[in-house]
Design a protein around this motif. Structure first.
Motif, mmCIF file in Angstrom:
data_model
loop_
_atom_site.group_PDB
_atom_site.id
_atom_site.type_symbol
_atom_site.label_atom_id
_atom_site.label_comp_id
_atom_site.label_asym_id
_atom_site.label_seq_id
_atom_site.Cartn_x
_atom_site.Cartn_y
_atom_site.Cartn_z
ATOM 1 N N UNK A 1 -48.314 -56.646 -73.476
ATOM 2 C CA UNK A 1 -49.270 -56.224 -74.504
ATOM 3 C C UNK A 1 -50.621 -56.890 -74.278
ATOM 4 N N UNK A 2 -50.580 -58.161 -73.856
ATOM 5 C CA UNK A 2 -51.832 -58.894 -73.639
ATOM 6 C C UNK A 2 -52.635 -58.290 -72.492
ATOM 7 N N UNK A 3 -51.966 -57.505 -71.649
ATOM 8 C CA UNK A 3 -52.701 -56.817 -70.583
ATOM 9 C C UNK A 3 -53.440 -55.605 -71.116
ATOM 10 N N UNK A 4 -53.163 -55.247 -72.363
ATOM 11 C CA UNK A 4 -53.838 -54.092 -72.952
ATOM 12 C C UNK A 4 -53.115 -52.787 -72.704
ATOM 13 N N UNK A 5 -51.869 -52.860 -72.252
ATOM 14 C CA UNK A 5 -51.117 -51.624 -72.023
ATOM 15 C C UNK A 5 -50.790 -50.978 -73.370
ATOM 16 N N UNK A 6 -50.774 -49.630 -73.394
ATOM 17 C CA UNK A 6 -50.398 -48.962 -74.646
ATOM 18 C C UNK A 6 -48.949 -49.292 -75.017
ATOM 19 N N UNK B 1 -56.215 -62.210 -79.427
ATOM 20 C CA UNK B 1 -55.822 -60.921 -78.848
ATOM 21 C C UNK B 1 -55.230 -60.010 -79.916
ATOM 22 N N UNK C 1 -57.010 -52.846 -77.796
ATOM 23 C CA UNK C 1 -56.282 -52.712 -76.527
ATOM 24 C C UNK C 1 -57.218 -52.621 -75.334
ATOM 25 N N UNK D 1 -58.062 -56.259 -74.546
ATOM 26 C CA UNK D 1 -56.949 -57.068 -74.034
ATOM 27 C C UNK D 1 -56.807 -56.876 -72.525
ATOM 28 N N UNK D 2 -56.724 -57.979 -71.827
ATOM 29 C CA UNK D 2 -56.525 -57.884 -70.390
ATOM 30 C C UNK D 2 -57.796 -57.539 -69.654
ATOM 31 N N UNK E 1 -55.001 -63.402 -70.842
ATOM 32 C CA UNK E 1 -54.226 -64.567 -71.225
ATOM 33 C C UNK E 1 -53.317 -65.036 -70.084
ATOM 34 N N UNK F 1 -52.387 -53.247 -64.816
ATOM 35 C CA UNK F 1 -53.564 -53.488 -65.658
ATOM 36 C C UNK F 1 -54.819 -52.943 -64.980
ATOM 37 N N UNK G 1 -54.885 -49.299 -65.369
ATOM 38 C CA UNK G 1 -55.107 -48.915 -66.755
ATOM 39 C C UNK G 1 -56.564 -49.124 -67.188
ATOM 40 N N UNK G 2 -57.100 -50.301 -66.913
ATOM 41 C CA UNK G 2 -58.441 -50.602 -67.425
ATOM 42 C C UNK G 2 -59.555 -50.118 -66.512
ATOM 43 N N UNK H 1 -52.958 -62.063 -62.390
ATOM 44 C CA UNK H 1 -52.849 -60.995 -63.377
ATOM 45 C C UNK H 1 -53.962 -61.103 -64.414
#
Lengths: 318, 447
Positions: free
Chosen positions: A220-225, B54, B179, B182-183, B188, B210, B213-214, B261
């Protein structure tokens, strides 16, 4: 590489297990009182007294038990499961004719169970201690407690008789015909319900446990949905314990099929098994028992392989 | 404006035994590129603070109140494009709203000066007075979360514009917006890399997901970047190790992978929650060195959470000492070591083992962290404080700022600094250099 080695190892270790299953099956059947001859004599009072001795001699029932076992095993390796004395057919013809029907029923029940259990378990775990979880808990408890013959009769009474949605009798149109598959639904659901309820509880528990782990917070901290977190990260870890139960439940599907087949007049091995017990048809009984034993061993073998696919740490143990 | 501003953050956990206030009215700021240490014993609320940033506090925990403002101009701009309906223009509000009326309504609600400015010295101050002194403006009302309560702004208006500065209010932002940070902007590093890595996916995949995604990278690009990152954090033969599973990595390598990561999307701030506690001393030193090197290289701010003042000394610029969910001392690192202001800080420092130390027992702070359901009255540290007096049981100290120090502001939360203690706090700080002790500062103070 290590995965192939692992699978080979699992397959090889299944062989002694199957051998053990055959010994136990044979031993149990012979320890049971009465034999086919006494059954035949009882059914027919006109048999002369000397005849039963002659028949026992002819069927080899007087040989030492290990000779009988070896004879039987020799037959199995050549595809001959022995004679069925009360009818002219051999055990293997009966088994081969009925096996596909039972496999179809079991497979349907199993797939049905998984299709209900996995999403249901995920939903319950994600909504832990909320209404959805309570509903699923109630449903699971009902599924486990309701006897399957009752469930079968009720489903038949409502959906086949009252609503007339499903046939009540064998359409006799061949195994994979549309009519047959349609007829399969009610017995399939009946047989899958209890298994599904069991699996759903395990799925819920194991997922709820996984959800507390730190890798979930990390994901979750990675920002994944949240969807990815649940369906990618948590699900795969939770499925490991469900796999164990799924394999284990194969055995209960097999035994459950006996009742369900009788209730729905499903032309499978379960019904033959009941008849074989009544007539002390030892060869047929052993053929069916050995086969179901083999199915359970196979299911466990598959489970072992699925473990290794799910969890790389298991692969590396070998 | 600092990169990250935390104001009056309160986080509670609703347990069956009662309400645990894990973080109590906590405020601090982190500048861009700054290394900020958070120190305290287990249970001081350090990790809860980290997860709050977060917004990952899970039930039964809840962020009760406060403000977490994130101010990176590019990020704010991007979010503004996606959420144009949630933008507040403070200038416009200033012109259009009747601030005197706002203040009246705040007073009606019993809001104190401390509540709305976050400055402990304003605790008993009168709101119109503060306004006249220029200490209270509409920004404060927005920052402290009263603006949405009073209907000045919408409940979900989380992007705030004030002239040239603009920021994102994390606690009002909708989940999808959080979201995106985050990341990507706030990453973190977890305490125990072994449990923070998912055992059933390859290390590479867990870094690459990640990035995909980002940063919208394709599979191959993400993999390339993942391999580069593993190489950057010092994993030998990164290309082959990329497809390894976590259990095939050693503890130190796992922690390196977790750092990779965290760095994967080039964040503005990394929260490192005791990143080395699970490691042996040699590996710890290497990992800290790596963390310092990389965050300097990428100009990433760090919030380093630890119980180890030694680690803070090596890495941080500024430090906050926490006790029972509250800050007891904030200081630039050097000053903290030469002249600790709070007895708890002194206790933490005297429990650091030293080479050449001839004491046979390590000094410890007597007692344990108090039960956070019923924190002690007055100063929460008083039951363990060697200098505690009767007054400490009754009066809760406030954070007192010291302006006389040149390199940045310091503050400490002890009654000593409001002149409430009769005997003062007496301890001596000895600075040892090459094993020749020289007395440096004495805080001995008798009135």
């Amino acid at each position: 590489m290590s995965l192939q080695k692992y699978i080979l190892r699992r397959v090889l270790t299944s062989i002694p297990v199957l051998f053990g299953v055959s010994v136990v099956t044979f031993g149990i059947m012979h320890a049971a009182p009465g034999d086919v001859v006494s059954q035949m004599v009882a059914a027919n009072p006109n048999v002369p007294p000397g005849e039963s001795v002659r028949l026992r001699e002819e069927f080899g029932l007087n040989d030492p038990i290990w000779v009988q076992y070896l004879d039987w095993m020799q037959g199995i390796f050549t595809g001959d499961f022995g004679e069925v004395y009360s009818s002219s057919r051999s055990a293997d013809t009966i088994v081969m004719a009925r096996l596909p029907e039972t496999l179809l029923l079991g497979a349907f029940g199993w797939v049905f169970a998984i299709l209900i259990a996995v999403p249901g378990g995920i939903y319950a775990a994600v909504n832990k201690d909320e209404l959805g979880d309570d509903v699923s808990r109630f449903a699971a408890l009902s599924g486990i407690s309701i006897p399957n013959f009752w469930l079968g009769l009720m489903l038949m009474a409502i959906f086949a008789v009252q609503l007339d949605l499903f046939p009540t009798l064998d359409p006799q149109t061949g195994l994979l015909s549309r009519e047959m598959l349609w007829w399969l639904i009610l017995p399939g659901v009946t047989i899958g319900t209890a298994a599904s309820a069991n699996m759903m509880r395990i799925m819920r528990t194991s997922m709820a446990e996984e959800l507390n782990k730190e890798y979930v917070t990390a994901a979750r901290a990675k920002g994944l949905p949240e969807r990815t977190v649940i369906l990618k990260h948590v699900l795969r870890n939770s499925l490991i314990s469900v796999t164990t139960v799924a394999a284990f439940l194969t055995a209960s599907l097999v035994s459950g099929s006996v009742v369900v087949e009788v209730v729905f007049a499903w032309p499978g091995l379960g019904r033959e098994l009941v008849e074989a017990i009544q007539l002390r048809e030892i060869n047929l009984l052993m053929a069916i028992t050995l086969l179901t034993g083999a199915v359970v061993v196979l299911a466990n073998l598959l489970a072992d392989i699925v473990y290794a696919l799910l969890d790389p740490r298991i692969r590396d143990e070998y | 404006m600092a990169l990250l501003e935390i104001d009056n953050l309160t986080v509670s956990f609703y347990t069956s035994e009662g309400v645990v206030t894990a973080v109590d009215d906590l405020s601090y700021t982190i500048d861009a590129g700054e290394k900020f240490g958070v120190v305290g014993e287990s249970g001081a609320g350090k990790s809860v603070t980290a997860l709050s940033l977060l917004r990952l506090i899970e039930s039964p925990g809840e962020i009760e109140s406060g403000s977490i403002r994130f101010c990176d101009p590019d990020t704010v701009e991007e979010l503004e494009e996606s959420y144009p309906e949630h933008v507040v223009d403070v200038g416009e509000l200033r012109r259009e709203s009747d601030f005197a009326n706002v203040i009246e309504r705040l007073e009606d609600r019993g809001v104190s000066g401390l509540d709305v400015t976050g400055n402990p010295e304003h605790e008993t101050a009168d709101l119109p007075r503060l306004r006249a002194d220029g200490e209270l403006g509409i920004r404060d009302v927005i920052d402290q979360g009263y603006a949405s309560e009073l209907g000045l702004i919408g409940e979900e208006d989380f992007i705030v514009h004030d002239g040239d500065t603009s920021y994102v209010e994390l606690l009002r932002a909708p989940e999808p917006a959080v979201r995106r940070l985050r990341g990507n902007n706030i990453a973190m590093i977890f305490q125990d890399a072994q449990t923070a890595l998912n055992p059933v996916y390859t290390v590479g995949e867990q870094i690459a997901e990640a990035i995909r995604h980002h940063l919208d990278y394709g599979d191959e690009e993400a993999k390339q970047r993942g391999i580069e990152l593993l190489d950057t954090v010092g994993i030998p033969d990164a290309e082959n190790r990329y497809t390894d599973y976590p259990h095939e990595f050693s503890g130190g390598m796992q922690q390196r992978a977790v750092i990779a990561m965290a760095l994967s999307c080039d964040p503005d701030v990394i929260i490192a929650d005791e990143p080395t506690t699970a490691l042996d001393v040699t590996t710890e030193a290497k990992i800290l060195e790596l963390l310092e090197e990389l965050t300097d290289e990428f100009d990433t701010a760090v919030q380093l959470i630890t119980h180890d003042l030694g680690v803070v000394a090596e890495l941080c610029d500024r430090v906050m000492v926490m006790y029972a969910g509250q800050p007891v001392e904030k200081s630039p690192v050097e000053e903290l070591y030469y002249d600790p202001k709070h007895p708890y800080t002194v206790g933490l420092m005297s429990s650091i083992p030293r080479i050449g130390d001839d004491r046979d027992r390590l000094q410890t702070i007597p007692g344990t962290m108090p039960d956070l359901i019923e924190t002690p009255s007055g100063c929460s540290f008083h039951p363990r404080c060697p200098y505690a007096e009767e007054i400490c049981k009754q009066k809760e100290p406030r954070l007192v700022e010291f302006d006389d120090v040149e390199s940045g502001t310091r503050s400490a939360k002890c009654l000593e600094y409001t002149g409430d203690l009769e005997d003062g706090i007496g301890y001596t700080v000895t600075v040892e250099d090459d094993h020749t002790p020289t007395e440096y500062v004495s805080s001995e103070h008798h009135e």
